[in-house]
Design a protein around this motif. Sequence first.
Motif, short mmCIF file in Angstrom:
data_model
loop_
_atom_site.label_atom_id
_atom_site.label_comp_id
_atom_site.label_asym_id
_atom_site.label_seq_id
_atom_site.Cartn_x
_atom_site.Cartn_y
_atom_site.Cartn_z
N LEU A 1 0.83 -1.20 0.00
CA LEU A 1 0.00 0.00 0.00
C LEU A 1 0.86 1.25 0.00
N ALA A 2 1.90 1.29 0.85
CA ALA A 2 2.77 2.46 0.90
C ALA A 2 3.49 2.67 -0.42
N GLY A 3 3.99 1.60 -1.02
CA GLY A 3 4.69 1.75 -2.29
C GLY A 3 3.80 2.19 -3.42
N ARG A 4 2.59 1.63 -3.49
CA ARG A 4 1.67 2.03 -4.56
C ARG A 4 1.28 3.50 -4.44
N VAL A 5 1.05 3.95 -3.22
CA VAL A 5 0.69 5.36 -3.03
C VAL A 5 1.85 6.28 -3.43
N LEU A 6 3.07 5.90 -3.09
CA LEU A 6 4.22 6.72 -3.49
C LEU A 6 4.36 6.76 -5.00
N MET A 7 4.16 5.64 -5.66
CA MET A 7 4.26 5.63 -7.11
C MET A 7 3.16 6.47 -7.76
N ALA A 8 1.96 6.43 -7.19
CA ALA A 8 0.86 7.20 -7.75
C ALA A 8 1.03 8.70 -7.52
N GLU A 9 1.69 9.08 -6.42
CA GLU A 9 1.84 10.50 -6.07
C GLU A 9 3.24 11.02 -6.36
N GLU B 1 -2.88 18.12 -0.92
CA GLU B 1 -3.50 17.85 -2.22
C GLU B 1 -3.52 16.36 -2.53
N ALA B 2 -2.42 15.67 -2.20
CA ALA B 2 -2.38 14.22 -2.42
C ALA B 2 -3.39 13.50 -1.54
N LYS B 3 -3.54 13.95 -0.32
CA LYS B 3 -4.53 13.33 0.57
C LYS B 3 -5.94 13.53 0.05
#
Length: 464
Positions: free
Chosen positions: A345-353, A410-412
Amino acid sequence: MLALRLTRGARPAVQLRRLLVALASAGTGFLLLCTLGHAMSHPADPSGSLLRLAWCLTPLAATVHLALAVARTDPGTRPRPGLAAIGLGPARLMAVSAATTALSSLLGSMLALLFFLHLRGDLTGMPFDGAAADFLAAGSPLPLPAALTLLALVPAIASVTVALVLRPRDDRPASARREARSYGRFGAYGRTTAREPFGAYGRFRARLGAGEPGDGAKATAAAVAEERRPALDDGTALPLAHGHGDLAPGHGGALDGTLPAAPEEAPKGLPWGIAVLAAGLAVEAYAHRTAGSAHTPLPAGLTGAPSVLVGWLLTAVGLAVAGPGLTHLCGRLLQSTRPGALRLLAGRVLMAEATRIGRPLGVVCAVASGTYAMALLYDPTGPEVGPLTTVGVLLVTGCTLATLLTAAVEAKQARSDTTAALLRLGAPATMLRSAAALRAGALLALFGPLTLVVAELAALPLTP
């Protein structure tokens, strides 16, 4: 008037961000006015005044960057379904965002002018009246056109930047734009602009054409799909994947045009950012070898070759360009070697943002490396750091940190639907907080050592 109403009716968090923009604009405007005061009190030193004016470009850029980040997170000017029907399309909302940014910046410029006049002694009633009368040429009349021109720089540049970045764009592919549907008679949609005689819509099988016996059912299904098809704010319908409104298989009957966009590719600026960063470090190393050349005054009483400034500028640009790629790489590394749910989950969110967070993070890394280099080179026995240098450093550092926090907000907001879906599925809130802490720790582990290395290499040319 609409911008004023949106400004008054905003939430406290939004008002706080706008207040930060006003304070940053006030600090930048004050530095510009102090440059004007130095030029008035030292008419025989135009090069020194021009150099001080050039150093004001860094706070100006930081202020504009903060204003753009605040405008992007403003919920009052975010496009919503149905706003185009009352005249608030994407272009109008962009204009409202630019006007709101201009209002906040103008407020800061007015505060800067009042503070400057108090320091000159032109206005009285405060404890620090005339505290800098000698430096700001209190004996000379203030050229009002020059002062107003300098104060108008921040609102004008900030509002124009917001208008250019937030201008409406058509993100559809070129083929879809060529097949854009236009309005027909009585609000009906049509794929062609060919004129038809009156009553053509009412004739039996006029728009179905000759076909097989099952064409009537297919046409009915296509009409139902057409009625359920969403449209953009300006009335343009979203393109379908198939020519007859077929439903996408395997997606629960959802149309292909209504599906979310595919995940974006990795940011492509990482090689370019590394190249620019390496070029900046090479220029700084060359400046270290040519230490006996002409020196240029730097902040905090430092002096160095002009190539040092070029190297610092290239280094900062390289870090800003490489920031999204490094953030994406950090997210990919988090998911390596059999990740669990938390790391995934943490990695996917970093890649998306990566694009949204990476660039402000790269700018913060560049500012932190420059500040750390100045701290390393500071000599207590040398010239003291002036108040304007302190104001400039605090202003740039504060603007970059505020921009990073605003980008995080903004990302949140962008992933609020995903977070709500995870909570509905039973994901514990502690896992979401742990994922956020893991992301922050991974970014700190990557960008922290990079900042220290860049700072050490940036201080090398000025090391005695």
